[in-house]
Design an enzyme around this catalytic site. Structure first.
Site, short mmCIF file in Angstrom:
data_model
loop_
_atom_site.label_atom_id
_atom_site.label_comp_id
_atom_site.label_asym_id
_atom_site.label_seq_id
_atom_site.Cartn_x
_atom_site.Cartn_y
_atom_site.Cartn_z
N HIS B 63 0.97 -1.27 -0.17
CA HIS B 63 -0.04 0.27 -0.14
C HIS B 63 0.78 1.31 -0.10
O HIS B 63 1.62 1.52 0.93
CB HIS B 63 -0.93 0.13 1.29
CG HIS B 63 -1.94 -0.96 1.32
ND1 HIS B 63 -1.46 -2.34 1.74
CD2 HIS B 63 -3.29 -1.01 1.17
CE1 HIS B 63 -2.77 -3.14 1.78
NE2 HIS B 63 -3.73 -2.16 1.41
N ASP B 153 -10.10 -6.83 -2.41
CA ASP B 153 -9.30 -6.71 -0.90
C ASP B 153 -10.02 -7.10 0.18
O ASP B 153 -10.72 -8.21 0.24
CB ASP B 153 -9.01 -4.92 -1.14
CG ASP B 153 -7.58 -4.98 -0.23
OD1 ASP B 153 -6.52 -5.44 -0.84
OD2 ASP B 153 -7.68 -4.56 0.76
N ASP B 306 3.10 -6.99 1.85
CA ASP B 306 1.94 -6.39 2.61
C ASP B 306 2.20 -5.11 3.42
O ASP B 306 1.80 -5.01 4.30
CB ASP B 306 1.09 -7.67 3.41
CG ASP B 306 -0.27 -6.84 4.06
OD1 ASP B 306 -0.85 -6.16 2.98
OD2 ASP B 306 -0.59 -7.16 4.90
N HIS B 310 2.17 3.57 8.54
CA HIS B 310 0.95 4.29 9.23
C HIS B 310 1.94 5.53 9.91
O HIS B 310 3.00 5.24 10.11
CB HIS B 310 0.48 3.63 10.19
CG HIS B 310 -0.67 2.48 9.65
ND1 HIS B 310 -1.83 2.87 9.11
CD2 HIS B 310 -0.51 1.21 9.76
CE1 HIS B 310 -2.66 1.89 9.01
NE2 HIS B 310 -1.95 0.76 9.30
#
Lengths: 328, 429
Positions: B63, B153, B306, B310
């Site tokens: 991501h 997802d 993965d 954050h």
């Protein structure tokens, strides 16, 4: 736990009281003995000792509570501490303040001890990890994880009635899956060396790996109650009925409600306990709750002395002593 | 620009190469391995003695948070982190804001990565509009716009008829459907593997069945439709076993696991360490060992990061209230190499899990050193120890339980289309 136990200072003295797990039997026994000496204080006309004079204790409750918060407040006042009660569920956090910001703001007001109740498991650990060195954290219930002061007052009550722990068989009945009280009781009972701990509930209310906690699991109340010395009933929360854990109150009471005829299977001198608040006619029959073997109100009465013992012990750690002498 | 990478151990699993030789690159493409081509005068020579030279890594799931969550990370920050970690291709899940359910968003992701020039982004398209699980996305247009597949997802497709049609429609365009198997009703409010640790900590548990139920129902639909599918982030031994069985029966399915699932277990959650709050949850030792075994036996053919960067605050709360995920680009290679030291896989098998196999799953030309292909190359020192710390991390997210860990295996050079996009500072050349 494999890492350093954050509940203790490096001399092994109590600094935070977050969970019973990992604490030694001597420490638990010491708390019970200390509580015993405080019971005389609570029975005097002047119900105060000056042990925590000048200290400020904050009751920081993110969940509703009457009994626990009140006895913590009484305990702090009887130790001569100043007490602040913060009902955080209607306070800063609803305005978006994070848990840590709330903590740091209160620390900035020179508070010495936080008594915390929070709906998330691990909340008290989280706060303890981020608290200033002089601050002590007492867990007054975090999610489904732990409620160690409740477990200690239950142990106190059991010891008063039964004396030594090693011969006892204790049954915990009800929603163990969601119960922080049950988890702390199980750790306390096994640390204090009881002979057997039983958990009695339908499969939907038993944790996945309950046996790893060192308990025997029963799904039949009559079978599980046979020859037990102590019966601990847990409160059944109504939301369990909505979440497909149980079909109805009625069926639960039929199968797992404690009634006099089922209680007859326990030892004749068995005592009945409940952390409260009780649901009459759901998990316990009024005749049992109010009967001669019920010690439910004594549990409440013991709450103050036991919490005084824990608070005074936790304020004797190194950081607290130095911070108390040097005004900052 | 002509580059000779000299004296390294060249591992190119797609071509069955594992030998000490030179690699020659010109005009952004691989020229050849071995003998110096006639008239080749390098502009730069990279000394790769004591190093491994392999295709640039292909990460099946990373991501980058852009567009929509730039406070967590940006394509610029994360492609730069990827370059430092030897990763040249990132497959970005469709859950950006706006969602990758239109050609425009898919194009935007690739264009931003191209502008940065540090790594390539291959977008994953949304299976359904807005990932809402109801109406099919314009899959043909998404494919045209460069999406390597379509996926809903973690968002549920409640209606199996929708899932069936999605599989059939995707197969019409030879698009692989990527499935992140999770029954969200069984997950409920869970945040840790349902087992001894969740029992002890009073954390709401996520049962293994949350994964196996989803794998089983998807396998049934794959069998019905004959559509090709890939399972992302297998976390349980049982699910891996079910996929192995399906492969044995001839179903066109593949699967990956992420690197941290191959090392950590639910025991790492015991101190309520929010850095270990991941989805799917860290499972039991038995599951971890089972994943390793199925990786070795070939049911799981790729290792991904993965990657989920954050901001610091996302992890500063009680365990269940924190965001899930690990900033994982920079530990992908060393954690995978650790499997070699621990006797799980050979070095060339690990390289295959990170290069040729994920590239094949995505159906893209990458992950090889085949002459004529674009020169994406990773050069690393397999014996170099380093410590993962805040100073060394390039990702905008520093959320990882591996901070402070000693890592073995360090990338010294990364080449994207024949251009050096990373050169380890202080590394001798």
């Amino acid at each position: 736990m494999n890492k350093h136990n954050i509940q203790l200072d490096h001399k092994g003295r109590l600094r935070h009281f977050l969970t019973i797990e990992g604490l030694k039997r001597e420490l638990l026994t010491d708390i019970l003995d200390t509580a015993e000496s405080f019971t005389s204080v609570t029975e005097r006309t002047v119900k105060k000792v000056p042990l925590l004079r000048g200290k400020t204790i904050v009751n920081l409750f993110f969940e509703a509570s009457t009994r626990t918060r009140t006895t913590f407040e009484l305990a702090a006042k009887r130790l001569s501490a100043d007490v602040l009660n913060i009902n955080a569920s209607i306070s800063a956090t609803t305005k978006g303040e994070t848990l840590l910001d709330t903590l740091h703001n209160l620390e900035a007001m020179h508070c010495d001890m936080f008594v915390i109740r929070h709906p998330n498991s691990g909340a008290a650990h989280f706060i303890a990890q981020h608290a200033a060195p002089h601050v002590s954290i007492i867990n007054a219930g975090d999610g489904s994880h732990a409620h160690p002061t409740q477990a200690m007052l239950d142990m106190f009550t059991i010891r008063r009635h039964k004396g030594a722990f090693h011969k006892l068989c204790v049954a915990i009945v009800g929603d163990v899956l969601h119960s922080r009280v049950a988890r702390s009781q199980i750790h306390a009972l096994s640390t204090l060396g009881v002979r057997e701990i039983r958990v009695i509930a339908p499969r939907t209310l038993v944790p996945a790996a309950a046996e790893t906690l060192g308990v025997h699991v029963y799904h039949d109340l009559r079978e599980g109650l046979r020859d037990v010395d102590v019966v601990i009933m847990l409160r059944l929360q109504y939301e369990r009925m909505r979440g497909a854990s149980l079909p109805s109150e009625h069926e639960y009471y039929q199968l797992f409600g404690l009634t006099e005829d089922k209680l007859a299977l326990a030892r004749p001198d068995a005592i009945i306990m409940h952390p409260g608040p009780i649901n009459r006619g759901v998990e316990i029959d009024s005749a049992v709750a109010d009967g001669p073997r019920s010690v439910i109100l004594q549990q409440v009465a013991h709450g103050t002395a036991v919490r005084m013992a824990i608070m005074s012990r936790a304020m004797q750690h190194e950081g607290a002593a130095s911070a108390g002498e040097a005004p900052s | 620009m002509k580059i000779r990478i000299s004296g390294g151990r060249v591992i190119d699993p797609a071509n069955g190469v594992d030998a000490r030789q030179d690699l020659f690159i010109a005009d952004g493409r691989i020229v050849q391995c071995g003998e110096t081509p006639d008239g080749f005068t390098p502009d730069e020579i990279i000394d790769a003695r004591e190093r491994v030279v392999c295709p640039g890594l292909v990460d099946l799931r990373a991501h980058c948070r852009e567009p929509g969550q730039e406070s967590k990370a940006t394509i610029a920050s994360e492609t730069r982190a990827a370059a430092g970690a030897g990763i040249t291709t990132l497959c970005n899940p469709p859950d950006t804001d706006p969602v990758v359910d239109s050609a425009a968003v898919a194009a935007l992701l690739q264009r931003r990565a191209e502008r940065g020039g540090m790594a390539r982004i291959v977008p994953m398209g949304a299976l359904t509009l807005g990932l809402a699980g109801a109406q099919l996305s314009e899959m043909s247009a998404l494919k045209e716009a460069g999406c390597a597949g379509v996926s809903n997802d973690i968002y549920p497709v409640e209606n199996n008829l929708v899932m069936r049609r999605a599989l059939e429609y995707a197969a019409t365009f030879d698009l692989t459907v990527f499935i992140r198997p999770q029954d969200h009703h069984l997950v409920n409010k869970g945040c840790a593997h349902e087992g001894a640790v969740s029992t002890r900590l009073g954390l709401p548990g996520i049962p293994t069945a949350a994964e196996t139920v989803a794998v089983a129902s998807h396998l049934a639909l794959i069998e019905q439709t004959g559509a090709r599918a890939h399972f992302n982030l297998i976390s349980s031994e049982r699910a891996a076993q079910m996929i192995a069985r399906a492969q044995h029966d001839g179903l066109p399915v593949t699967a990956d696991a992420c690197a941290h699932q191959l090392h950590l277990t639910d025991k790492d959650v015991l101190d309520f360490d929010s850095q270990c709050h991941v989805s799917p949850p860290l499972r039991s030792q038995r599951d971890r060992d089972g994943l390793r075994r199925w990786l070795n036996h070939g049911a799981i053919t790729a290792i991904c990061s993965d990657h989920q960067p954050h901001e610091r605050d996302a992890k500063l709360a009680p365990f269940s209230a924190t965001a899930t995920g690990i900033s994982a680009l920079e530990t992908l290679l060393p954690l995978s190499l650790k499997l070699v030291d621990e006797g799980v896989l050979s070095l060339s098998a690990v390289i295959a899990c990170l290069t040729s196999r994920p590239a094949r799953i995505l159906g893209i030309e990458a992950g090889t050193l085949t002459p004529g292909t674009q020169a994406d190359v990773c050069v690393f020192d397999p014996g170099a120890w380093w410590t993962l710390d805040h100073q060394s991390m390039r990702s905008q997210g520093h959320n990882t339980p591996f901070l402070g860990w000693e890592m073995k295996g360090r990338v010294t050079h990364t080449l994207l289309k024949g251009r050096i996009v990373h050169r380890l500072a202080g590394g001798e050349d």
